[in-house]
Design an enzyme around this catalytic site. Structure first.
Site, short mmCIF file in Angstrom:
data_model
loop_
_atom_site.label_atom_id
_atom_site.label_comp_id
_atom_site.label_asym_id
_atom_site.label_seq_id
_atom_site.Cartn_x
_atom_site.Cartn_y
_atom_site.Cartn_z
N ASP A 1 60.19 75.73 -13.70
CA ASP A 1 58.89 75.20 -13.24
C ASP A 1 57.92 76.29 -12.82
OD1 ASP A 1 60.95 72.72 -11.98
OD2 ASP A 1 59.35 72.35 -13.42
N HIS B 1 67.45 77.44 -7.62
CA HIS B 1 68.06 76.43 -8.50
C HIS B 1 69.45 76.10 -7.98
CE1 HIS B 1 69.38 74.37 -12.15
NE2 HIS B 1 68.11 74.27 -12.43
C1 SDX Z 1 64.39 71.62 -11.58
O1 SDX Z 1 69.21 70.68 -11.65
C2 SDX Z 1 68.45 71.03 -12.59
O2 SDX Z 1 68.89 71.44 -13.65
C3 SDX Z 1 66.97 70.84 -12.36
C4 SDX Z 1 66.06 71.39 -13.43
C5 SDX Z 1 66.20 70.62 -14.70
O3 SDX Z 1 65.89 71.18 -15.76
O4 SDX Z 1 66.49 69.41 -14.61
O5 SDX Z 1 66.38 72.75 -13.68
C6 SDX Z 1 64.59 71.30 -13.01
O6 SDX Z 1 64.40 70.72 -10.78
C7 SDX Z 1 64.24 73.04 -11.14
C8 SDX Z 1 64.08 73.18 -9.59
C9 SDX Z 1 62.60 72.89 -9.23
N1 SDX Z 1 62.44 72.88 -7.75
C10 SDX Z 1 61.75 73.81 -7.12
O7 SDX Z 1 61.32 74.82 -7.64
C11 SDX Z 1 61.53 73.50 -5.64
C12 SDX Z 1 61.81 74.76 -4.81
N2 SDX Z 1 63.24 75.09 -4.89
C13 SDX Z 1 64.10 74.46 -3.98
O8 SDX Z 1 63.77 73.58 -3.04
C14 SDX Z 1 65.57 74.83 -4.13
O9 SDX Z 1 65.66 76.11 -4.59
C15 SDX Z 1 66.37 73.90 -5.01
C16 SDX Z 1 66.35 72.54 -4.46
C17 SDX Z 1 65.84 73.91 -6.40
C18 SDX Z 1 67.78 74.41 -5.04
O10 SDX Z 1 68.22 74.49 -3.76
P1 SDX Z 1 69.70 75.07 -3.45
O11 SDX Z 1 70.18 75.95 -4.51
O12 SDX Z 1 70.54 73.92 -3.04
O13 SDX Z 1 69.46 75.97 -2.29
P2 SDX Z 1 69.53 75.49 -0.80
O14 SDX Z 1 68.56 74.35 -0.62
O15 SDX Z 1 70.95 75.27 -0.39
O16 SDX Z 1 68.94 76.78 -0.10
C19 SDX Z 1 69.77 77.98 -0.02
C20 SDX Z 1 68.94 78.94 0.81
C21 SDX Z 1 68.31 78.29 2.04
O17 SDX Z 1 68.11 79.28 2.98
P3 SDX Z 1 69.29 79.54 4.13
O18 SDX Z 1 69.62 78.19 4.72
O19 SDX Z 1 70.44 80.17 3.39
O20 SDX Z 1 68.63 80.48 5.13
O21 SDX Z 1 67.83 79.40 0.00
C22 SDX Z 1 66.63 78.97 0.60
C23 SDX Z 1 66.96 77.85 1.53
O22 SDX Z 1 66.02 77.75 2.59
N3 SDX Z 1 65.77 78.53 -0.50
C24 SDX Z 1 64.49 78.88 -0.64
C25 SDX Z 1 64.08 78.30 -1.84
N4 SDX Z 1 65.09 77.61 -2.38
C26 SDX Z 1 66.14 77.77 -1.55
N5 SDX Z 1 63.68 79.64 0.15
C27 SDX Z 1 62.40 79.79 -0.30
N6 SDX Z 1 61.93 79.25 -1.45
C28 SDX Z 1 62.73 78.50 -2.24
N7 SDX Z 1 62.26 77.97 -3.36
#
Ligand code: SDX
Length: 393
Positions: A328, A270
């Site tokens: 989710d 998140h």
């Molecule tokens: C919602 O904003 C809100 O409030 C949204 C929401 C709402 O109620 O409106 O809460 C609803 O959208 C929830 C989120 C649903 N999305 C997912 O579940 C999709 C999977 N999650 C992601 O793609 C990701 O976690 C985000 C987009 C939700 C958040 O991304 P961040 O916090 O910006 O993290 P990042 O993209 O900067 O990643 C940080 C690190 C990375 O690795 P490194 O570069 O440090 O090696 O964490 C890793 C990412 O690759 N990472 C994941 C991951 N999410 C981040 N690795 C594996 N699985 C994941 N889900």
């Protein structure tokens, strides 16, 4: 070189950056709607209480609630010309594509007479959107499966009315299971608002130009559709189905850790929560309750999800990045247990979030100092230069 231009980090750069609606503490995993913890709202309130709270700032007294509920129900039907709008879509159109179109088309019926600086007009638009979204969403499902549209029944509660429009058919009597009604009502509460997430920011940015709320909510639905946002619940269930068995969990965890094709565990991580999303905990509890009450306590996907959460939360890759299940992760499993098709998960998220979108839109446009959002960018292109003589004809 950068530095030639000032960089204004202010995203919306309008007075609407402040809000009194929802508070999130991402480190502590706290979520408050108008100061009330989501855990208490999920336990003691229904969705209409929460709609009133988000719009008015206080929980309703009984007579306020019945008046509010009546006002909402008064707008639950769709204009018949809009009902015909559905026939322009392919039968297999994704429900979110239909909702973007139909909600945006509400503008054609209400835009001309709408004065957003009039609080009565703003309230009426809010009632119209909150009331019509279940009808629009259920009709998108009925259109997909080729069944006749079912009109709202105003003696039913909000959640019950939606289930009735989704699942009843003219040939049979339909009684919604109270367990399913209560579970859906809780799902709506958990999705109602969430501060400045991508889709709410989209609604605010669109609204900051003075666009009508129907067009703004349609923009919000478009943004919510993405798999990184509201589309994650549908993507998460598909991921669990692809994993299929606990024996394959490690394979998928490894794919995420190796970032194969930027693979991510859907329903994990998140932008704000760096602790467990409180909604995920409540959704997991709801899952337990619903599956037990429906005699599905051995549900394969739920057991798989619990094991995936356990393994991930013991893995340093997820711990070090503070990646926890979000709203989710379990919502798809609950909705599947309620008999809701996967294709409708994000549409139901949009239906629930509509009250948050309109509350945030209304808060912004009622602020006399709000200005149009105008984000800036850090320019990284070439410095100013002349076209070479050789180029000019
Ligand atoms: C919602 O904003 C809100 O409030 C949204 C929401 C709402 O109620 O409106 O809460 C609803 O959208 C929830 C989120 C649903 N999305 C997912 O579940 C999709 C999977 N999650 C992601 O793609 C990701 O976690 C985000 C987009 C939700 C958040 O991304 P961040 O916090 O910006 O993290 P990042 O993209 O900067 O990643 C940080 C690190 C990375 O690795 P490194 O570069 O440090 O090696 O964490 C890793 C990412 O690759 N990472 C994941 C991951 N999410 C981040 N690795 C594996 N699985 C994941 N889900």
């Amino acid at each position: 070189q950068s530095g030639l231009f000032t960089y204004d980090p202010g995203f919306l750069s309008t007075a609407s950056n402040n809000s009194s609606i929802t508070f999130i503490d991402g480190d502590e995993g706290i979520l408050l709607y108008r100061g009330y913890p989501i855990e208490q709202l999920a336990l003691h309130c229904d969705f209409i209480d929460v709609c009133y709270l988000l719009l008015q700032g206080e929980l309703p007294m009984p007579e306020q609630k019945s008046e509010f509920d009546h006002a909402i129900k008064n707008h639950s039907m769709l204009h018949e010309q809009l009902v015909r709008f559905y026939s322009g879509f392919r039968r297999d159109a994704h429900p979110m594509a239909v909702m973007v179109g139909v909600v945006g088309a509400l503008s054609a019926f209400y835009h001309d007479a709408l004065n957003i600086s009039d609080p009565v007009h703003r309230e009426q638009s809010a009632f119209r959107l909150i009331a019509k979204l279940p009808t629009i969403t259920a009709m998108a499902y009925k259109y997909n499966i080729g069944q006749p549209f079912v009109y709202p029944q105003n003696h039913l509660s909000y959640a019950e009315n939606f289930l009735h429009m989704m699942f009843s058919v003219p040939t049979e009597k339909y009684e919604a299971n109270p367990v399913i009604v209560r579970a859906l009502d809780r799902i709506l509460i958990l999705h109602a608002d969430h501060e400045q997430n991508a889709s709410t920011s989209t609604v605010r940015l669109a609204g900051s130009s003075g666009a009508n709320p129907f067009a703004c909510v349609s923009a919000g639905i478009s943004c919510l559709w993405g798999p990184a946002h509201g589309g994650a619940n549908e993507a998460c269930l598909r991921m669990l189905e692809e994993i299929g068995d606990v024996s394959r969990i490690d394979e998928f965890i490894q794919r995420a850790k190796n970032k194969e094709d930027n693979y991510r565990l859907m329903g994990f991580g998140h932008r704000v929560y760096k602790n467990m999303d409180p909604r995920a905990k409540l959704m997991r509890e709801t899952c337990h309750e619903v599956l037990n009450e429906l005699g599905l306590h051995n549900d394969r996907l739920f057991k798989l999800a619990l094991q995936l959460e356990k393994i991930a939360l013991e893995d340093d890759y997820f711990i070090s990045r503070k990646l926890y299940p979000n709203v989710d992760f379990y919502s798809g499993i609950v909705q599947r247990a309620l008999g809701i098709p996967t294709s409708m998960f994000t549409a139901i998220f949009a239906m629930a979030r509509t009250v948050g979108w309109v509350a945030q839109w209304s808060e912004m446009v009622s602020d006399p100092d709000y200005k149009i959002g105008r984000p800036r960018q850090l320019y990284t292109g070439p410095v100013m230069r002349d076209i070479p003589i050789s180029f000019s004809q």
